[in-house]
Design an enzyme around this catalytic site. Structure first.
Site, PDB file in Angstrom:
ATOM      1  N   LYS A   1      37.672 -48.399 -52.590  1.00  0.00           N
ATOM      2  CA  LYS A   1      38.115 -49.164 -51.423  1.00  0.00           C
ATOM      3  C   LYS A   1      37.694 -50.618 -51.584  1.00  0.00           C
ATOM      4  O   LYS A   1      36.584 -50.915 -52.014  1.00  0.00           O
ATOM      5  CB  LYS A   1      37.517 -48.580 -50.140  1.00  0.00           C
ATOM      6  CG  LYS A   1      38.066 -47.220 -49.757  1.00  0.00           C
ATOM      7  CD  LYS A   1      37.518 -46.722 -48.435  1.00  0.00           C
ATOM      8  CE  LYS A   1      38.145 -47.441 -47.275  1.00  0.00           C
ATOM      9  NZ  LYS A   1      37.843 -46.786 -45.970  1.00  0.00           N
TER      10      LYS A   1
ATOM     11  N   GLU B   1      39.604 -32.525 -36.031  1.00  0.00           N
ATOM     12  CA  GLU B   1      39.420 -32.460 -34.588  1.00  0.00           C
ATOM     13  C   GLU B   1      39.443 -31.028 -34.056  1.00  0.00           C
ATOM     14  O   GLU B   1      38.713 -30.698 -33.105  1.00  0.00           O
ATOM     15  CB  GLU B   1      40.495 -33.299 -33.886  1.00  0.00           C
ATOM     16  CG  GLU B   1      40.356 -34.794 -34.093  1.00  0.00           C
ATOM     17  CD  GLU B   1      40.991 -35.292 -35.384  1.00  0.00           C
ATOM     18  OE1 GLU B   1      40.869 -36.493 -35.686  1.00  0.00           O
ATOM     19  OE2 GLU B   1      41.618 -34.460 -36.091  1.00  0.00           O
TER      20      GLU B   1
ATOM     21  N   ARG C   1      45.431 -33.528 -31.293  1.00  0.00           N
ATOM     22  CA  ARG C   1      45.531 -32.634 -32.443  1.00  0.00           C
ATOM     23  C   ARG C   1      44.772 -31.333 -32.224  1.00  0.00           C
ATOM     24  O   ARG C   1      44.962 -30.369 -32.959  1.00  0.00           O
ATOM     25  CB  ARG C   1      44.994 -33.352 -33.691  1.00  0.00           C
ATOM     26  CG  ARG C   1      45.797 -34.575 -34.090  1.00  0.00           C
ATOM     27  CD  ARG C   1      44.975 -35.587 -34.881  1.00  0.00           C
ATOM     28  NE  ARG C   1      44.464 -35.094 -36.134  1.00  0.00           N
ATOM     29  CZ  ARG C   1      45.057 -35.256 -37.318  1.00  0.00           C
ATOM     30  NH1 ARG C   1      46.219 -35.888 -37.386  1.00  0.00           N
ATOM     31  NH2 ARG C   1      44.514 -34.803 -38.409  1.00  0.00           N
TER      32      ARG C   1
END
Length: 641
Positions: free
Chosen positions: A285, A371, A399
């Protein structure tokens, strides 16, 4: 420094078709220029930076090797897609990212044919790419489904559900695992790249298929042993045993920043008859930009920043952020109560739980982008006597709705839900707006649903959640800073289902839920100036309603207006149901509900979004005056103009 750096080679590339006319030895320069352009654009607009910088070479290689848009490319998560947008005909608009009327910060079907699937939530790419692959297979048309999945998205169960169902797609499905935090593979080098190139080559795959056919003719124990030997050998060298068991041919890991490694492997994968194939690519990243490489977390999502220094624009000092008010108060609750624990789904700092985690590392759980697991995990904790707080963004809690219903509400377990980013969220747009949580929670038996009007109310509501053991309870609060009121030294335990009147009047009643209260008070001032005495109530609770307060307001005022930062079916629907059930409307009461419109609003500044939705002070005044004009005899002369 100019915000449009010199990019002579990139200037010749408008679409992937242009890219494919370049020679392989030119791709390194193109990738460097693409990275420079991405940094310059995000420096102007803000947005997600680190993830996009990590896939510059991968983006270049995919579009160079595969036939996009015929080959359908799905980015997961979608905030990796900025370099992709630059290469697919949108460079001229890249400095409108996340602005009103500009490009979305995620992939978006209506924006480009190169965005075949919208991806702002995570872990959906393999399922979608599988759908594209199977659809083309059934239709007998060319085209692969390509999923690029990374940035933690492989932590969600949906990715594995899709992989378990992928074998029917054959070589039409390619999954590229963008492993950008070394979560699976150690650092890779030339040997790994060499092995990946060999095992993905047509010659190797052909020999492997020949050996498989030969092994099938052997007695079953020898056949099984041969297959296991092949998988074991490649698993030992490349770590792909898990993916092999799910039906994928595994290639990797390879250096995702080395185009000399990427291009030949992707070409082999493109031409392979074996499949589905998973290519394991290791990236970093923030690659190529020092500040982002040094602090990947701080440069994951950024404000506008100085490209030379990396310094991000800082908002002037002001009220605390709502998530920090919640996190700090929760830590105080945990000091007095050892049963309090906290759960987040890959958003520790975004939910304010980073400080809680520092103070109570054994009682804070980041479960990754999962989740559904987070909610049922919290339910298990609650069933065993703990007091869990499940801190999840409103849009992400969607979700896990079945788990909220089945595992929490039906069993009446005291899970505390801290619902961050409730209401409109500005630059993140429709995919991240917290529009539906009141509607989908307040419809459930046993639930208590609160909405904080300001940061002091959030303090009280966090404390109330901590003390509430008789069932599930939720508090919703918005993104951003509070309104700047003083925080009390000691929080109050609120009486469940009781609101408060913050301004008394006689003609108009405004019933507010959440942080529209400030706009409701501004509207009351405007209405008073027009001769309309106005009451403003902060209901605090969408469920249970303060029926006594609502009954009083509806029967003592000429017009009543509910206002909330949510979709139809929320507070307004519950107030209307109460009024209907008790016959309160039969006496001629003028009752109107104000809520978010029945549309998905695009990104813009929050104040612009709320004004467009009619949920600001002017919108409230207009609604009241319009309603009263239907009974114009009661409207003061000054309000008729």
């Amino acid at each position: 420094m100019s915000d449009t750096p010199a990019t002579p080679l990139l200037d010749t590339v408008s679409t992937p078709a242009d890219l494919r006319t370049l020679k392989p030895e030119q791709l390194r320069q193109l990738a460097d220029e693409l990275r420079t352009e991405t940094i310059a654009a995000v420096g102007m607009t803000g947005g997600h930076l680190g993830s996009g910088l990590g896939v510059v070479e991968l983006t270049t290689a995919i579009h160079y090797v595969f036939d996009t848009p015929r080959d359908r490319l799905v980015w997961d998560v979608g905030h990796q897609c900025y370099p992709h947008k630059i290469l697919t005909g949108r460079r001229d608009r890249i400095r409108t990212l996340r602005q009103g009327g500009g490009l979305s910060g995620f992939t978006k079907r209506s924006e480009s044919e190169y965005d075949p699937f919208g991806a702002a939530h995570s872990s959906t790419s393999i399922s979608a790419a599988l759908g594209f692959a199977i659809a083309n297979k059934l239709a007998g048309t060319p085209g692969k489904g390509i999923a690029v999945i990374g940035d933690g998205a492989m932590s969600a169960g949906m990715a594995y559900e899709a992989m378990n169902n992928a074998e029917q797609a054959g070589n039409r499905l390619v999954v590229i695992l963008n492993d950008n935090d070394m979560s699976i593979a150690p650092p890779v080098g030339g040997l790994s790249a060499y092995l990946s190139r060999i095992v993905s080559s047509r010659e190797f795959l052909g020999l492997r298929e020949l050996m498989k056919k030969f092994a099938r003719k052997l007695p079953r124990p020898f056949h099984t042993a041969a297959r296991k030997t092949d998988e074991f050998a490649r698993g030992m060298t490349m770590g792909g045993t898990l993916f092999e068991e799910l039906g994928f041919y595994y290639v990797g890991p390879i250096d995702g920043h080395n185009l000399d490694h990427l291009i030949p492997v992707l070409e082999n994968v493109r031409d392979a008859e074996e499949g589905p194939i998973l290519v394991h690519v290791v990236t970093k990243k923030g690659k190529g930009y020092g500040p982002a490489e040094a602090a990947a977390d701080k440069y994951h999502g950024v404000q506008k920043f100085d490209v030379i220094t990396g310094a991000q624009a800082k908002a002037p000092p002001g009220p605390p952020q709502y998530q920090n008010v919640f996190g700090q108060q929760l830590a105080k609750e945990a000091e007095r109560d050892p049963t309090i624990c906290a759960i987040t789904a890959a958003m520790p700092s975004g939910t304010g739980l980073d400080k809680f985690a520092q103070a109570f590392p054994d009682r804070c759980f980041d479960v990754g982008i999962a989740e559904q697991h987070a909610v049922t995990f919290a339910a298990g904790l609650a069933a065993q006597g703990m007091r869990p707080f499940c801190a999840i963004y409103s849009t992400f809690l969607q979700r896990a709705y079945d788990q909220v219903v089945h595992d929490v509400a039906i069993q009446n377990l005291p899970v505390r839900f801290a619902i961050d980013r409730a209401g409109l969220v500005g630059a993140d747009g429709a995919t991240h707006a917290g529009s539906f949580d009141v509607t989908y929670l307040a419809t459930l038996p046993n639930f208590v649903v609160m909405a904080a009007a300001d940061e002091a109310e959030l303090l009280h509501m966090t404390h109330t959640c901590a003390l509430h053991d008789s069932g599930p309870i939720a508090v919703r609060y918005p993104r951003g800073a509070g309104i700047g009121i003083d925080l009390p030294e000691q929080p109050q335990r609120l009486e469940i289902g009781k609101g408060r009147v913050v301004r008394e009047g006689k003609t108009v009643a405004i019933l507010s839920l959440g942080t529209r209260l400030e706009e409701a008070l501004k509207a009351a001032e405007q209405l008073e100036a027009k001769g309309l005495s106005t009451t403003v109530a902060d209901l605090r609770f969408a469920k249970p309603l303060d029926e006594a307060l609502i009954r009083r307001l509806l029967t003592t005022h000429e017009v009543a207006v509910t206002i909330e930062e949510g979709a139809v079916g929320g507070l307004g629907a519950h107030v209307l149901t109460l009024a209907s059930d008790e016959g309160l409307i039969d006496g001629g009461l003028k009752l109107r509900t104000m809520r978010l419109p029945d549309t998905f609003q695009d990104q813009d500044k929050p104040e612009v979004q709320y004004a467009a939705a009619g949920l600001d002070a002017d919108g409230i005044v207009t609604t009241v005056l319009t309603t009263l004009r239907h009974n114009s005899a009661t409207v003061p002369e000054g309000a008729r103009a």
